[in-house]
Write a protein that holds these residues in place. Structure first.
Motif, PDB file in Angstrom:
ATOM      1  N   ALA A 186      -8.835   5.136  -5.609  1.00  0.00           N
ATOM      2  CA  ALA A 186      -9.039   3.692  -5.767  1.00  0.00           C
ATOM      3  C   ALA A 186      -9.219   2.997  -4.427  1.00  0.00           C
ATOM      4  O   ALA A 186      -9.981   2.047  -4.303  1.00  0.00           O
ATOM      5  CB  ALA A 186      -7.858   3.086  -6.530  1.00  0.00           C
ATOM      6  N   LYS A 187      -8.505   3.451  -3.419  1.00  0.00           N
ATOM      7  CA  LYS A 187      -8.609   2.837  -2.096  1.00  0.00           C
ATOM      8  C   LYS A 187      -9.814   3.377  -1.334  1.00  0.00           C
ATOM      9  O   LYS A 187     -10.472   2.652  -0.596  1.00  0.00           O
ATOM     10  CB  LYS A 187      -7.328   3.082  -1.304  1.00  0.00           C
ATOM     11  CG  LYS A 187      -6.114   2.329  -1.850  1.00  0.00           C
ATOM     12  CD  LYS A 187      -4.899   2.564  -0.980  1.00  0.00           C
ATOM     13  CE  LYS A 187      -3.702   1.786  -1.502  1.00  0.00           C
ATOM     14  NZ  LYS A 187      -3.857   0.339  -1.376  1.00  0.00           N
ATOM     15  N   SER A 228       0.814  -1.216   0.000  1.00  0.00           N
ATOM     16  CA  SER A 228       0.000   0.000   0.000  1.00  0.00           C
ATOM     17  C   SER A 228       0.837   1.250   0.000  1.00  0.00           C
ATOM     18  O   SER A 228       0.500   2.231  -0.649  1.00  0.00           O
ATOM     19  CB  SER A 228      -0.943   0.005   1.206  1.00  0.00           C
ATOM     20  OG  SER A 228      -0.197   0.020   2.405  1.00  0.00           O
ATOM     21  N   SER A 229       1.949   1.232   0.729  1.00  0.00           N
ATOM     22  CA  SER A 229       2.791   2.427   0.756  1.00  0.00           C
ATOM     23  C   SER A 229       3.415   2.687  -0.603  1.00  0.00           C
ATOM     24  O   SER A 229       3.576   3.834  -1.023  1.00  0.00           O
ATOM     25  CB  SER A 229       3.887   2.279   1.819  1.00  0.00           C
ATOM     26  OG  SER A 229       4.693   1.155   1.526  1.00  0.00           O
ATOM     27  N   TYR A 275      -3.559   1.235   4.729  1.00  0.00           N
ATOM     28  CA  TYR A 275      -3.949   2.556   4.234  1.00  0.00           C
ATOM     29  C   TYR A 275      -4.874   3.246   5.235  1.00  0.00           C
ATOM     30  O   TYR A 275      -4.736   4.441   5.511  1.00  0.00           O
ATOM     31  CB  TYR A 275      -4.644   2.402   2.886  1.00  0.00           C
ATOM     32  CG  TYR A 275      -5.169   3.702   2.329  1.00  0.00           C
ATOM     33  CD1 TYR A 275      -4.320   4.622   1.731  1.00  0.00           C
ATOM     34  CD2 TYR A 275      -6.530   4.009   2.401  1.00  0.00           C
ATOM     35  CE1 TYR A 275      -4.793   5.819   1.226  1.00  0.00           C
ATOM     36  CE2 TYR A 275      -7.019   5.204   1.890  1.00  0.00           C
ATOM     37  CZ  TYR A 275      -6.145   6.105   1.308  1.00  0.00           C
ATOM     38  OH  TYR A 275      -6.622   7.288   0.821  1.00  0.00           O
ATOM     39  N   GLN A 276      -5.837   2.512   5.797  1.00  0.00           N
ATOM     40  CA  GLN A 276      -6.784   3.110   6.733  1.00  0.00           C
ATOM     41  C   GLN A 276      -6.088   3.601   8.005  1.00  0.00           C
ATOM     42  O   GLN A 276      -6.366   4.710   8.482  1.00  0.00           O
ATOM     43  CB  GLN A 276      -7.877   2.101   7.093  1.00  0.00           C
ATOM     44  CG  GLN A 276      -8.857   1.864   5.971  1.00  0.00           C
ATOM     45  CD  GLN A 276      -9.988   0.946   6.392  1.00  0.00           C
ATOM     46  OE1 GLN A 276      -9.888  -0.280   6.265  1.00  0.00           O
ATOM     47  NE2 GLN A 276     -11.055   1.507   6.891  1.00  0.00           N
ATOM     48  N   PRO A 317     -16.266   2.692   3.154  1.00  0.00           N
ATOM     49  CA  PRO A 317     -17.495   3.485   3.242  1.00  0.00           C
ATOM     50  C   PRO A 317     -17.374   4.636   4.234  1.00  0.00           C
ATOM     51  O   PRO A 317     -16.954   4.466   5.371  1.00  0.00           O
ATOM     52  CB  PRO A 317     -18.534   2.460   3.715  1.00  0.00           C
ATOM     53  CG  PRO A 317     -17.743   1.408   4.437  1.00  0.00           C
ATOM     54  CD  PRO A 317     -16.419   1.350   3.718  1.00  0.00           C
ATOM     55  N   ARG A 318     -17.700   5.844   3.766  1.00  0.00           N
ATOM     56  CA  ARG A 318     -17.814   7.034   4.625  1.00  0.00           C
ATOM     57  C   ARG A 318     -16.528   7.340   5.404  1.00  0.00           C
ATOM     58  O   ARG A 318     -16.586   7.892   6.502  1.00  0.00           O
ATOM     59  CB  ARG A 318     -18.997   6.892   5.595  1.00  0.00           C
ATOM     60  CG  ARG A 318     -20.336   6.792   4.900  1.00  0.00           C
ATOM     61  CD  ARG A 318     -21.438   6.507   5.872  1.00  0.00           C
ATOM     62  NE  ARG A 318     -21.288   5.220   6.511  1.00  0.00           N
ATOM     63  CZ  ARG A 318     -21.659   4.077   5.989  1.00  0.00           C
ATOM     64  NH1 ARG A 318     -22.218   4.037   4.793  1.00  0.00           N
ATOM     65  NH2 ARG A 318     -21.501   2.942   6.633  1.00  0.00           N
ATOM     66  N   PHE A 319     -15.368   6.994   4.853  1.00  0.00           N
ATOM     67  CA  PHE A 319     -14.130   7.241   5.596  1.00  0.00           C
ATOM     68  C   PHE A 319     -13.794   8.731   5.623  1.00  0.00           C
ATOM     69  O   PHE A 319     -13.370   9.263   6.653  1.00  0.00           O
ATOM     70  CB  PHE A 319     -12.972   6.446   4.972  1.00  0.00           C
ATOM     71  CG  PHE A 319     -11.720   6.470   5.802  1.00  0.00           C
ATOM     72  CD1 PHE A 319     -11.628   5.702   6.951  1.00  0.00           C
ATOM     73  CD2 PHE A 319     -10.646   7.277   5.458  1.00  0.00           C
ATOM     74  CE1 PHE A 319     -10.479   5.726   7.729  1.00  0.00           C
ATOM     75  CE2 PHE A 319      -9.499   7.313   6.227  1.00  0.00           C
ATOM     76  CZ  PHE A 319      -9.423   6.527   7.362  1.00  0.00           C
TER      77      PHE A 319
END
Length: 461
Positions: A131-132, A52-53, A204-205, A137-139
């Motif tokens: 894309a991520k 992800s990085s 990522y989150q 949802p709703r981040f």
């Protein structure tokens, strides 16, 4: 078909099957395909998170043309055109800022809050990868929820106290339980974040969540102290802001005309456009500016008086704090004799305003330490390969580019004021807000005692 041909065909088929199952070192495509299939059968998705990085870096690298380390070969006339654009836009921003200052403390506070919103938007968008985000949802809504929760914690209470004076039955509850409501909002956001976690984008989150918390700490927390400075007196807001603006202007012009003519090395590798000539020249001019500008501001009561409990757009009057009162200093006899004998200056005393010497300390901090807020922002831009955080102001970039040094300067002013300048631990406004938070029966008791005390003092007088 004879036996020899049939055996040859079976052998080739078996060889191809072996290459798929056990790829050779010389077949990287088959190796990657085999490893990909193997990882897809794994119950864990850590291999997805590991990349992800790299995806983040690749996304921001592909999305920018104005890398911080780019070296465009602009003609000389383009260089002066950029200087003209930057100067005109800078003058317009200063004029707008002066217009805001001519209103009221509440309007100026709203202006600071609006800047926080814009900085938060720019900083959050910096790490946005569409894309991520589509998988979460709703981040982004959750990010703004944390910002509004922080606003409620820092800024809602004074407003609720004010409203409680007009509608005590409705807002007294919110005043008393303000801290509890703030904590409840944080818990809602924290639990909601856990529910948004999705397989494949964990890293990522969590990196985004950490990024949001850092923005809240660096922007909202420090800006809260800036608003506190505003209500202590406009001078504690105007002077530090003007110091940073002055330092930035002189650093730019000194670097533009004198940069790398005496010292070839850049000031900071992380920000190669900054020069030693600009840094040193800006420090000297900022010290001179701060000394005289502080003396100029002490002439206006609206600038040196705290807001207190005065109404909206109400004229401020107060007994000036000793730091704003001119004092006379008598030189020692030995010093006067030395000046007269060796320098030819006849001086036995001189007048000064204490705030002017405090202003020199503020100027030193604004010249030596506050610029590291800009270096910090430069590091972020270099990490994400962008030239500016936004393009709102031509020649200047975004709001973050113009306020990166202001946040730490505001925090320093708050600490310095409370430590070295403020004489009283409590003021009338704080006492009044505390009284409004008490139940009605206790307010009545305090009123009766205060009335009795005042009447006895008047009788004695």
């Amino acid at each position: 078909m004879d036996t020899t041909t049939r055996n040859r065909m079976n052998g080739n088929k078996k060889k191809k099957e072996d290459e798929v199952v056990s790829p050779s070192i010389g077949s990287p495509g088959l190796v990657n395909k085999a490893l990909s299939k193997a990882s897809s059968r794994d119950d864990f998705d850590s291999s997805k998170d590991e990349t992800s990085s790299d995806d983040d870096s690749q996304a921001v690298a592909n999305a920018t043309n104005n890398a911080d380390n780019a070296k465009p070969t602009d003609p000389p006339e383009s260089k002066y055109k950029k200087l003209a654009v930057r100067s005109v836009i800078g003058a317009m921003m200063i004029a707008f800022f002066t217009l805001i200052l001519s209103t009221d403390h509440f309007i100026v506070s709203l202006f600071v809050i609006a800047l926080q919103l814009l900085v938060f938007k720019e900083m959050v968008s910096l790490r946005y990868i569409e894309a991520k985000e589509k998988k979460i949802p709703r981040f982004r809504t959750l990010a703004w929820f944390f910002l509004l929760s922080a606003f409620f914690f820092f800024y809602a209470k004074p407003i609720l106290v004010k409203l409680a004076t007009y509608y005590p039955d409705i807002f007294q509850h919110f005043v008393h339980y303000h801290l509890w409501h703030s904590f409840s909002l944080y818990c809602i956001g924290f639990v909601s974040f856990i529910f948004t976690l999705r397989k494949g984008v964990y890293r990522y989150q969590f990196s985004q969540f950490t990024w949001i918390l850092m923005i809240l700490m660096m922007v909202v927390v420090q800006s809260n102290f800036i608003i506190s400075n505003i209500y202590q007196g406009f001078i504690w807001f105007i002077l530090p802001v003007a110091i940073i603006v002055c330092n930035d202007i002189f650093a730019y012009f000194n670097g533009f005309f004198l940069g790398k003519k005496f010292i070839q090395k850049p000031l900071m590798k992380i920000s190669p456009n900054k020069t030693w000539e600009g840094f040193i020249g800006a420090t000297i001019w900022t010290l001179v500016f701060a000394y005289y500008f502080a003396g100029f501001l002490t002439q206006f009561q609206w600038c040196i008086c705290p807001k207190g409990s005065s109404g909206f757009m109400e004229t401020l009057t107060c007994v000036p704090d000793p730091v704003f009162v001119e004092k006379d200093y008598v030189l020692p006899v030995e010093v006067s004799a030395f000046l007269s004998k060796y320098i030819g200056i006849q001086m036995t005393h001189f007048s000064y305003v204490p705030i002017q010497y405090h202003a020199l300390v503020l100027a030193l901090f604004g010249s030596l330490i506050a610029p590291f807020g800009g270096f910090f922002a430069s590091g972020i831009k270099r990490a994400y390969k962008i030239k500016d955080f936004d393009n709102i102001f031509p020649g200047h970039g975004g709001v973050t580019d113009r306020t990166d040094c202001q946040f730490i300067m505001g925090l320093f002013i708050h600490v310095y004021y409370l430590t070295f300048i403020k004489t009283n631990d409590l003021d009338a406004n704080q006492i009044w807000q505390g009284l409004l938070m008490l139940p009605i029966d206790q307010q009545v008791q305090i009123y009766q005692k205060l009335q009795t005390t005042i009447e006895s003092v008047l009788i004695k007088a």
